[in-house]
Design a protein around this motif. Structure first.
Motif, PDB file in Angstrom:
ATOM      1  N   MET A   1       0.832  -1.204   0.000  1.00 35.60           N
ATOM      2  CA  MET A   1       0.000   0.000   0.000  1.00 35.60           C
ATOM      3  C   MET A   1       0.867   1.256   0.000  1.00 35.60           C
ATOM      4  O   MET A   1       0.615   2.209  -0.742  1.00 35.60           O
ATOM      5  CB  MET A   1      -0.919   0.009   1.218  1.00 35.60           C
ATOM      6  N   THR A   2       1.907   1.259   0.825  1.00 33.35           N
ATOM      7  CA  THR A   2       2.776   2.429   0.927  1.00 33.35           C
ATOM      8  C   THR A   2       3.474   2.703  -0.388  1.00 33.35           C
ATOM      9  O   THR A   2       3.585   3.859  -0.821  1.00 33.35           O
ATOM     10  CB  THR A   2       3.805   2.224   2.053  1.00 33.35           C
ATOM     11  N   ARG A   3       3.928   1.652  -1.041  1.00 28.21           N
ATOM     12  CA  ARG A   3       4.634   1.845  -2.310  1.00 28.21           C
ATOM     13  C   ARG A   3       3.747   2.495  -3.359  1.00 28.21           C
ATOM     14  O   ARG A   3       4.209   3.320  -4.156  1.00 28.21           O
ATOM     15  CB  ARG A   3       5.138   0.502  -2.835  1.00 28.21           C
ATOM     16  N   TYR A   4       2.461   2.138  -3.380  1.00 27.14           N
ATOM     17  CA  TYR A   4       1.584   2.625  -4.433  1.00 27.14           C
ATOM     18  C   TYR A   4       0.726   3.815  -4.009  1.00 27.14           C
ATOM     19  O   TYR A   4      -0.122   4.261  -4.778  1.00 27.14           O
ATOM     20  CB  TYR A   4       0.677   1.476  -4.925  1.00 27.14           C
ATOM     21  N   HIS A   5       0.955   4.355  -2.810  1.00 24.31           N
ATOM     22  CA  HIS A   5       0.123   5.461  -2.334  1.00 24.31           C
ATOM     23  C   HIS A   5       0.707   6.797  -2.799  1.00 24.31           C
ATOM     24  O   HIS A   5       1.857   7.125  -2.479  1.00 24.31           O
ATOM     25  CB  HIS A   5       0.038   5.429  -0.806  1.00 24.31           C
ATOM     26  N   PRO A   6      -0.052   7.614  -3.534  1.00 22.62           N
ATOM     27  CA  PRO A   6       0.484   8.883  -4.041  1.00 22.62           C
ATOM     28  C   PRO A   6       0.993   9.823  -2.952  1.00 22.62           C
ATOM     29  O   PRO A   6       2.025  10.482  -3.127  1.00 22.62           O
ATOM     30  CB  PRO A   6      -0.699   9.498  -4.790  1.00 22.62           C
ATOM     31  N   SER A   7       0.275   9.898  -1.816  1.00 25.22           N
ATOM     32  CA  SER A   7       0.716  10.798  -0.750  1.00 25.22           C
ATOM     33  C   SER A   7       2.031  10.340  -0.142  1.00 25.22           C
ATOM     34  O   SER A   7       2.892  11.159   0.186  1.00 25.22           O
ATOM     35  CB  SER A   7      -0.359  10.904   0.341  1.00 25.22           C
TER      36      SER A   7
END
Length: 397
Positions: free
Chosen positions: A363-369
């Protein structure tokens, strides 16, 4: 990989899109209702591009927010890129309308598919995007076959659950067009399910897409309409009503309507309190006191009240946060990294990003923020901490 596919050029993408449309910074700032200096700082990489800012700029430029973020984030190797492998299969599954697909093997039974949906929901809560994307196309095709070729409310209810999980995943990966298409199919499966609350939960999920394109007013009106239609006598009324209020609170906050935001938030708190504060997840909303608490910090963040966001974060008991699904904990850590980077607390911002990555790395890798904060921290540091270097390298892959 081109610069447009890395997490380091959100501001540059905005500048390029602006210039393609022949707009000056002042012209775009006026359309987006932000100051020219704010826009200039984002374009130069001196300020983090917040979701609200990206939504406003994308709407002003008539582009998809995913274009501004550089989504979808693709990898160099098949292993790094495998989360996107199911997208074409999902598009094919969505092509079947009013008829079931041709299946290579007989479909699983509805009991088997119900268990598979439960497992998929757990993968979503764990933010295991790769594993989830591999399972969804077959689930949707088999349930589509059952719904159209056999029929019955249960088949449509299960198909609706699969639609909702798929819409959530594709939105997170930046396929907003596909997510919107799936949501339209979910609206059909919700109506066919004969469950009066499922159409209301479509509004709950559709509001996220509307928020992404800065359609705050219409989104809140839809949510208010759904809130008025909740059947308080049904067993799932607490989760449906409470989650609708929380979504309306966040959308109102993003739309800079503080009184409405906090009113909806307090309504959600009261709904939970009246029910005894249980953990409810029949609709995949993870409605519980911990989730409500992190929404309070998120609302303060969206309203720009960073000190209040920090205060609310500090008041969340550690066991309450630890009891949340990995997806929710990671999202909160990413939100708080945004808070601390805006406050100039770069060490704390990095700590929260590392916590998010430890909790839900995909999730962190693909999260824009998360990518925006990582980029900003790299740019602002004279020396790059090893943990930050690892995060940046993974996000640039």
């Amino acid at each position: 990989m081109s610069d447009d596919a890395t997490p380091v050029h959100v501001g540059k993408r905005i500048a390029r899109a602006r210039k393609r449309r022949g707009l000056t910074q002042q012209g775009l700032a006026q359309r987006a209702k932000y100051s020219r200096s704010h826009l200039a700082q984002v374009e130069a990489g001196h300020k983090v591009a917040t979701p609200a800012f990206v939504a406003a700029v994308a709407a002003a430029l008539s582009v998809d927010p995913a274009e501004i973020y550089g989504q979808p984030y693709r990898g160099h190797t098949p292993h790094e890129d495998q989360v996107h492998g199911a997208i074409s299969d999902l598009r094919r599954a969505m092509a079947c309308v009013d008829v079931g697909p041709d299946l290579d093997v007989p479909p699983r039974t509805l009991d088997q598919l119900a268990a598979a949906i439960d497992a998929a929901l757990q993968l979503r809560h764990q933010a295991r995007h790769v594993q989830l994307s591999a399972r969804l196309p077959a689930l949707i095709e088999e349930l589509t076959w059952h719904a159209y070729e056999v029929g019955g409310p249960r088949a449509w209810t299960l198909l609706n659950r699969a639609h909702n999980i798929a819409a959530s995943l594709t939105r997170r990966l930046g396929y907003n067009d596909l997510s919107g298409q799936i949501m339209e199919r979910a609206a059909v499966s919700a109506r066919q399910s004969e469950d009066p609350h499922l159409p209301l939960m479509i509004t709950h999920r559709r509001a996220l897409l509307m928020m992404g394109v800065a359609a705050y007013g219409p989104a809140v009106r839809l949510l208010d309409r759904s809130i008025s239609r909740v059947d308080r006598a049904r067993l799932d009324a607490t989760e449906v009503l409470g989650s609708l209020h929380l979504r309306a609170a966040v959308v109102s906050a993003r739309g800079r309507r503080p009184s409405d935001a906090w009113e909806h938030y307090e309504q959600a708190v009261e709904v939970s309190r009246a029910a005894g504060g249980p953990s409810l997840d029949a609709h995949g909303t993870d409605f519980n006191p911990g989730n409500i608490a992190i929404h309070g910090a998120a609302i303060a963040l969206e309203l720009g009240d960073l000190d209040e966001a920090v205060r609310r974060d500090e008041q969340i008991p550690a066991p309450l946060l630890a009891g949340l699904a990995a997806e929710r904990r990671a999202h909160h850590h990413i939100d708080m990294s945004r808070v601390h980077v805006e406050l100039g607390n770069y060490d704390t911002a990095l700590e929260r990003l590392v916590a998010a990555d430890r909790t839900a790395p995909q999730m962190t890798r693909y999260h824009p923020s998360a990518r925006s904060v990582v980029t900003h921290l790299v740019d602002m540091r004279r020396t790059v901490h090893e943990a930050l270097r690892r995060l940046h390298a993974r996000m640039s892959a």
